[in-house]
Design a protein around this motif. Structure first.
Motif, PDB file in Angstrom:
ATOM      1  N   LEU A  25      -7.036  -2.248  -4.672  1.00 32.97           N
ATOM      2  CA  LEU A  25      -7.203  -1.549  -3.689  1.00 32.97           C
ATOM      3  C   LEU A  25      -7.689  -2.431  -2.657  1.00 32.97           C
ATOM      4  CD1 LEU A  25     -10.396   0.469  -5.983  1.00 32.97           C
ATOM      5  CD2 LEU A  25      -8.132   0.908  -5.404  1.00 32.97           C
ATOM      6  N   GLU A  26      -7.822  -3.932  -3.308  1.00 33.11           N
ATOM      7  CA  GLU A  26      -8.711  -5.139  -2.291  1.00 33.11           C
ATOM      8  C   GLU A  26      -7.363  -5.239  -1.791  1.00 33.11           C
ATOM      9  OE1 GLU A  26      -9.754  -8.776  -3.818  1.00 33.11           O
ATOM     10  OE2 GLU A  26     -11.593  -7.831  -4.922  1.00 33.11           O
ATOM     11  N   SER A  56      -5.085  -0.409   5.211  1.00 28.55           N
ATOM     12  CA  SER A  56      -4.613   0.956   4.575  1.00 28.55           C
ATOM     13  C   SER A  56      -6.663   1.343   4.442  1.00 28.55           C
ATOM     14  CB  SER A  56      -4.298   0.824   3.037  1.00 28.55           C
ATOM     15  OG  SER A  56      -2.984   0.838   3.324  1.00 28.55           O
ATOM     16  N   GLU A  57      -6.624   2.924   5.219  1.00 25.39           N
ATOM     17  CA  GLU A  57      -8.176   3.366   4.519  1.00 25.39           C
ATOM     18  C   GLU A  57      -7.960   3.879   3.706  1.00 25.39           C
ATOM     19  OE1 GLU A  57     -10.916   6.652   7.023  1.00 25.39           O
ATOM     20  OE2 GLU A  57      -8.882   6.041   8.212  1.00 25.39           O
ATOM     21  N   ILE A  58      -9.054   4.231   2.762  1.00 26.67           N
ATOM     22  CA  ILE A  58      -8.820   4.907   1.348  1.00 26.67           C
ATOM     23  C   ILE A  58     -10.137   5.815   1.277  1.00 26.67           C
ATOM     24  CG2 ILE A  58     -10.078   4.323  -0.992  1.00 26.67           C
ATOM     25  CD1 ILE A  58      -8.653   1.354  -1.528  1.00 26.67           C
ATOM     26  N   PRO A  61       0.626  -1.499   0.036  1.00 27.87           N
ATOM     27  CA  PRO A  61       0.093   0.348  -0.219  1.00 27.87           C
ATOM     28  C   PRO A  61       0.602   1.586   0.209  1.00 27.87           C
ATOM     29  CG  PRO A  61      -0.260  -0.910   2.727  1.00 27.87           C
ATOM     30  CD  PRO A  61       0.992  -2.175   0.795  1.00 27.87           C
ATOM     31  N   GLN A 114      -0.816   4.616   4.748  1.00 29.81           N
ATOM     32  CA  GLN A 114      -1.805   4.103   6.656  1.00 29.81           C
ATOM     33  C   GLN A 114      -3.467   4.759   5.690  1.00 29.81           C
ATOM     34  OE1 GLN A 114      -1.496   1.838   7.846  1.00 29.81           O
ATOM     35  NE2 GLN A 114      -4.471   1.708   8.780  1.00 29.81           N
ATOM     36  N   ARG A 115      -3.430   5.443   5.523  1.00 31.55           N
ATOM     37  CA  ARG A 115      -5.037   5.999   4.787  1.00 31.55           C
ATOM     38  C   ARG A 115      -4.593   7.703   4.028  1.00 31.55           C
ATOM     39  NH1 ARG A 115      -8.366   7.659   9.106  1.00 31.55           N
ATOM     40  NH2 ARG A 115      -8.670   9.999   8.391  1.00 31.55           N
ATOM     41  N   TRP A 122      -4.501  -3.260  -0.957  1.00 29.18           N
ATOM     42  CA  TRP A 122      -4.644  -2.000   0.253  1.00 29.18           C
ATOM     43  C   TRP A 122      -5.495  -2.406   1.192  1.00 29.18           C
ATOM     44  CZ3 TRP A 122      -4.731   2.790  -3.371  1.00 29.18           C
ATOM     45  CH2 TRP A 122      -3.451   2.617  -4.337  1.00 29.18           C
ATOM     46  N   ARG A 123      -6.187  -2.524   1.176  1.00 27.20           N
ATOM     47  CA  ARG A 123      -7.751  -2.697   2.639  1.00 27.20           C
ATOM     48  C   ARG A 123      -6.654  -4.242   2.931  1.00 27.20           C
ATOM     49  NH1 ARG A 123     -11.330  -1.423  -1.712  1.00 27.20           N
ATOM     50  NH2 ARG A 123     -12.291   0.783  -1.429  1.00 27.20           N
TER      51      ARG A 123
END
Length: 437
Positions: free
Chosen positions: A264-265, A272-274, A243, A246-247, A267-268
């Motif tokens: 995206l998957e 991590s927060e998207i 990622p 973190q944010r 990262w989450r």
């Protein structure tokens, strides 16, 4: 026994996407859980798959992804009744030099996963020759199983009969024949289909296509031929995607929408927060984010609105003073100084980089990219080797900043689109798929 099909064809334009969507919805209407995948680096089709199935779809790419990553991604099909993997281009089309686990061809995924192939054939201007084409595809590569064919855009009952007889003579099942049916055509633009979220009638189009399939394709025979001995084992291995923070403040609207779902998957998955924001709505990245990511999309179609977004531009510049900002392709162009649209009008962009691009004289840039970073970017250290894909029609008028990476095509030849960096800001023309081993 597992059921799966790779929907492929001799070439692009045969109707793979429409058939995949129609089959997915028709089988879902029967109460089956359908899991779709997209073979190759396409960031538009997975959204259509999700609209048809109600389940997230992701890309599987044998050139960019190691086999363990592909296996991890296919594990989501463990609870599905049917897997439909839509191919790209022709069944065996890929690059000349093998990458992480193959050449990027749809046949790689079919062989790797043990999934049979469903061919979509458009026999326009053909009759018996269509059977010769299907036979060649069936016999070209040992290890693949062609389950059968669906004929698309058949001209008449007589035409269908001629092709069916020829297919029977070479022992290739014809599972259905679709007449020409303009009502289910999906609108296109220069990078592919118009995005799923932009189509108000998408649900109606898919439903109509599903009804057509249900009346012209033998779904029972198709599901029987889709049976295969090997399903993806349950795996929870790492995805080899780091990622960027973190944010993550993520630009997300009609101008910034080209994000691979698996990114995206991943990262989450590591916490991590998207945090999405819309430049077209004149929004800036959240002040609480620690990194900003601008994906690709269609900035050239919205250049005037982006240029007029005073708050977006001001907020992004302020963010970039203290925190990293990275752009991919269209996002990279927006980080530049200016963009010339197809009509020849120049629009000021954010000016965080000196990049100047133009769509006035379109020139296609297409292909896999391998990059060695000369400086870190969010989520990846200096020296990291990345695999991705580039697809755009912009010409570079100026790229004055320090090059970000040494970038080569799939065969190892240097390319001019090196990306660039300035301060906390970086950008590339390629879309990241995975970090190389």
């Amino acid at each position: 026994m597992a059921k799966a099909l790779v929907v492929s064809a001799p070439a692009s334009g045969a109707g793979k996407t429409t058939l995949t969507l129609a089959l997915a919805r028709a089988c879902r209407d029967r109460g089956l859980a359908v899991q779709c995948f997209k073979s190759g680096p396409d960031y538009i089709d997975p959204a259509f798959h999700s609209a048809a199935t109600g389940r997230p779809s992701v890309n599987l790419d044998s050139w960019a992804m190691p086999r363990a990553m592909i296996t991890a991604l296919t594990a989501r099909a463990d609870d599905a009744d049917l897997v439909l993997a839509e191919g790209s281009m022709g069944l065996f089309d890929g690059v000349a030099t093998e990458g992480a686990s193959g050449t990027g061809a749809s046949a790689d995924i079919a062989e790797m996963m043990g999934w049979p192939v469903l061919l979509v054939l458009d026999p326009k201007g053909q009759a018996q020759t269509a059977a010769a084409v299907a036979t060649g595809l069936r016999d070209f590569r040992p290890g693949l199983r062609v389950a059968g064919v669906v004929l698309n855009r058949v001209a008449s009952p007589r035409h269908e009969d001629l092709v069916r007889r020829a297919m029977a003579g070479v022992n290739i099942p014809v599972l259905g024949a679709l007449p020409r049916h303009a009502a289910i055509a999906l609108p296109e633009r220069h990078l592919g289909l118009v995005q799923a979220e932009e189509q108000a009638r998408l649900s109606d189009l898919i439903a109509e296509a599903a009804r057509l399939i249900a009346s012209h394709v033998d779904l029972d025979a198709l599901l029987k031929l889709a049976e295969c001995d090997r399903a993806a084992p349950h795996v929870t291995s790492v995805m080899r995607v780091s990622p960027p923070g973190q944010r993550i403040a993520l630009a997300r609207d009609a101008a910034f929408s080209f994000v691979y779902p698996h990114m995206l998957e991943a990262w989450r998955a590591v916490g991590s927060e998207i945090m999405p924001f819309s430049p077209l709505a004149d929004e800036g990245p959240s002040e609480t984010a620690d990194v900003c990511w601008l994906p690709g999309g269609y900035p050239e179609l919205h250049a005037g609105k982006i240029a007029a977004g005073r708050h977006f531009r001001t907020a992004l510049r302020a963010f970039a003073e203290t925190r990293p900002v990275h752009g991919e392709c269209g996002g990279y162009m927006v980080l530049g100084s200016g963009l010339v649209d197809a009509n020849g009008e120049r629009h000021d962009m954010t000016g965080l980089l000196g990049l100047e691009t133009s769509f006035a004289k379109r020139r296609m840039h297409l292909g896999y990219r391998q990059a060695e970073l000369k400086a870190p970017i969010p989520g990846h250290r200096m020296g990291a080797r990345l695999r991705g894909h580039e697809f755009h029609y912009a010409s570079i008028l100026a790229q004055p900043d320090v090059p970000l990476a040494i970038v080569r095509d799939a065969n190892g030849a240097d390319v001019a689109e090196t990306g660039s960096r300035r301060g906390h800001v970086s950008g590339t023309f390629f879309h990241l798929i995975a970090e190389a081993a």
